[in-house]
Design an enzyme around this catalytic site. Structure first.
Site, PDB file in Angstrom:
ATOM      1  N   GLU A 278      33.908  -7.848 -56.586  1.00  0.00           N
ATOM      2  CA  GLU A 278      33.045  -8.516 -55.612  1.00  0.00           C
ATOM      3  C   GLU A 278      33.845  -9.671 -55.048  1.00  0.00           C
ATOM      4  O   GLU A 278      34.083 -10.674 -55.718  1.00  0.00           O
ATOM      5  CB  GLU A 278      31.759  -9.027 -56.271  1.00  0.00           C
ATOM      6  CG  GLU A 278      30.771  -9.596 -55.254  1.00  0.00           C
ATOM      7  CD  GLU A 278      29.923 -10.704 -55.831  1.00  0.00           C
ATOM      8  OE1 GLU A 278      29.951 -11.813 -55.249  1.00  0.00           O
ATOM      9  OE2 GLU A 278      29.253 -10.482 -56.847  1.00  0.00           O
TER      10      GLU A 278
ATOM     11  N   GLY B  55      35.415 -12.973 -57.158  1.00  0.00           N
ATOM     12  CA  GLY B  55      36.298 -14.035 -56.691  1.00  0.00           C
ATOM     13  C   GLY B  55      36.923 -13.676 -55.360  1.00  0.00           C
ATOM     14  O   GLY B  55      36.302 -13.004 -54.531  1.00  0.00           O
TER      15      GLY B  55
ATOM     16  N   VAL C 195      43.304 -12.666 -55.917  1.00  0.00           N
ATOM     17  CA  VAL C 195      43.215 -12.393 -57.349  1.00  0.00           C
ATOM     18  C   VAL C 195      42.672 -10.986 -57.584  1.00  0.00           C
ATOM     19  O   VAL C 195      43.062 -10.311 -58.540  1.00  0.00           O
ATOM     20  CB  VAL C 195      42.335 -13.448 -58.050  1.00  0.00           C
ATOM     21  CG1 VAL C 195      42.198 -13.142 -59.540  1.00  0.00           C
ATOM     22  CG2 VAL C 195      42.919 -14.837 -57.856  1.00  0.00           C
ATOM     23  N   GLY C 196      41.798 -10.521 -56.696  1.00  0.00           N
ATOM     24  CA  GLY C 196      41.279  -9.162 -56.821  1.00  0.00           C
ATOM     25  C   GLY C 196      42.387  -8.124 -56.817  1.00  0.00           C
ATOM     26  O   GLY C 196      42.349  -7.140 -57.567  1.00  0.00           O
TER      27      GLY C 196
END
Length: 379
Positions: free
Chosen positions: A89, A67, A71-72
């Site tokens: 990723e 994403g 959010v990572g």
């Protein structure tokens, strides 16, 4: 599903949390998993932020997230509480370089094929193009002609071939990127957008503003900015000011230009004279570097159609294709078994005895053993 296969091959139980932004795909994933996989080992959890947060509060052996970087960071912060390793990723703005030696017909066809496949919603898709100034006009004319041949003069023909944009929210986001880009729209544009049908026509923008939103975030849609440059070095300078992308592409017939660009521009993966194809072979890893992702697979590879497979340089990034994925979801545990047969029941070196110093030869023996074992490992 692709990393799921490698996680299963490595002997793991897996919980999957598909995106709530694509509910039909999420529902299909759950149906297939429940139909074909053991529910004691493999589960799909549906939901949005509350469900994702609840999952992240649990202790896991490994977390993989695909994403965006925002959010990572949340995923990585949650994993840090339990020291859980992560594979991220995260995409990014993957650039394309078309130099003065490139075969323009080849470059246009190969860029167009993947740029507008699935309406541009591919994590490693071409995000923008730098084309040598001497080839700019030819490149743009042929690119526009190719787009019109695919979509028709009105930009709507065969729209079903391109797929829908994931959600109306992303249609609005892409429309904003186009409307604020500046530059010259050669085909497509906001006029052809159908929000209720989640359709954005293939769009080419010549020389948009470099400080516009379209050049500050991943496009993830069917819009391609194109910039000119005067010298090969100029291909590098604007890019290195940004974060490391998930992919980098160069079209060139000059091995010197190719090597120079690959040495200057870091990326998770790279292709020469093609787009996207490094994702297809299971013998090549997929993974990011820095802002585009992270993990623990130890090699960066390059696919060159003329020269076959090459190991380009040693780097570290997350990857999950084929054997790389098996390694990513495995733990290399060292196990040493020692004999207890008669005559082999002693300790590695003599136990100390009260009042007796260890013999002088013991230290020399241990150093020799360690040195010999080190030489064996290096061989």
């Amino acid at each position: 599903m692709r990393p799921l296969t490698t996680a299963i091959a490595a002997g793991n139980c897996v919980v999957m949390k598909p995106s709530e932004l694509v509910p039909r795909c999420a529902e299909l994933m759950q149906q297939l998993v429940e139909k074909y996989l053991d529910p004691r080992c493999f589960r799909v959890v549906q939901g949005a932020i509350p469900e994702t947060t609840a999952l992240l509060n649990l202790r896991w052996d490994h977390i993989l997230y695909t994403g965006n970087g925002h959010v990572g960071r949340i995923v990585m912060a949650a994993a840090a509480k339990h020291l859980t390793p992560v594979t991220l990723e995260l995409g990014g703005k993957s650039p394309v370089v078309v130099d003065e030696t490139a075969k323009i017909d080849v470059a246009v066809k190969r860029i167009a094929l993947m740029k507008w496949a699935i309406s541009g919603q591919i994590c490693v898709n071409a995000d923008y193009v730098f084309v040598h100034r001497s080839k700019e006009q030819e490149f743009l004319e042929k690119l526009k002609a190719t787009v019109l041949s695919m979509t028709g003069e009105d930009g709507k023909g065969r729209a079903d071939d391109y797929g829908l944009i994931g959600s109306e929210k992303h249609v609005d986001r892409i429309e904003h990127l186009i409307s604020t880009a500046g530059g010259t729209i050669l085909c497509g544009g906001t006029e052809g957008i159908e929000r209720e049908n989640r359709f954005v026509p293939p769009t080419v923008i010549q020389r948009p503003n470099f400080d516009a939103p379209i050049m500050q975030e991943e496009i993830f849609g069917p819009v391609l900015p194109v910039f000119p440059n005067s010298h090969h070095d100029c291909l590098v300078l604007p890019h290195v000011q940004q974060e490391i992308p998930l992919a980098f592409y160069i079209f060139s017939e000059s091995s010197r230009n190719v090597e120079k660009a690959l040495n200057y521009i870091q990326s998770g993966g790279a292709c020469v004279n093609t787009i996207f194809e490094h994702l297809l072979p299971e013998t090549l890893p997929l993974g990011g570097l820095g802002e585009s992702g992270m993990g623990a697979a130890p090699q960066r590879c390059l696919f060159s159609a003329s020269d076959g497979w090459k190991g380009l340089r040693e780097e570290t990034f997350g990857a999950y294709h084929g054997k790389f994925g098996f390694d990513e979801f495995s733990h290399r545990r060292a196990v040493f078994v020692k004999s207890t047969l008669p005559g082999m029941q002693g300790t590695m070196f003599p136990l100390p005895e009260a009042g007796k110093p260890s013999p002088d030869w013991l230290y020399s023996l241990l150093v020799t053993v360690i040195r010999v074992e080190g030489l064996k490992d290096s061989e």
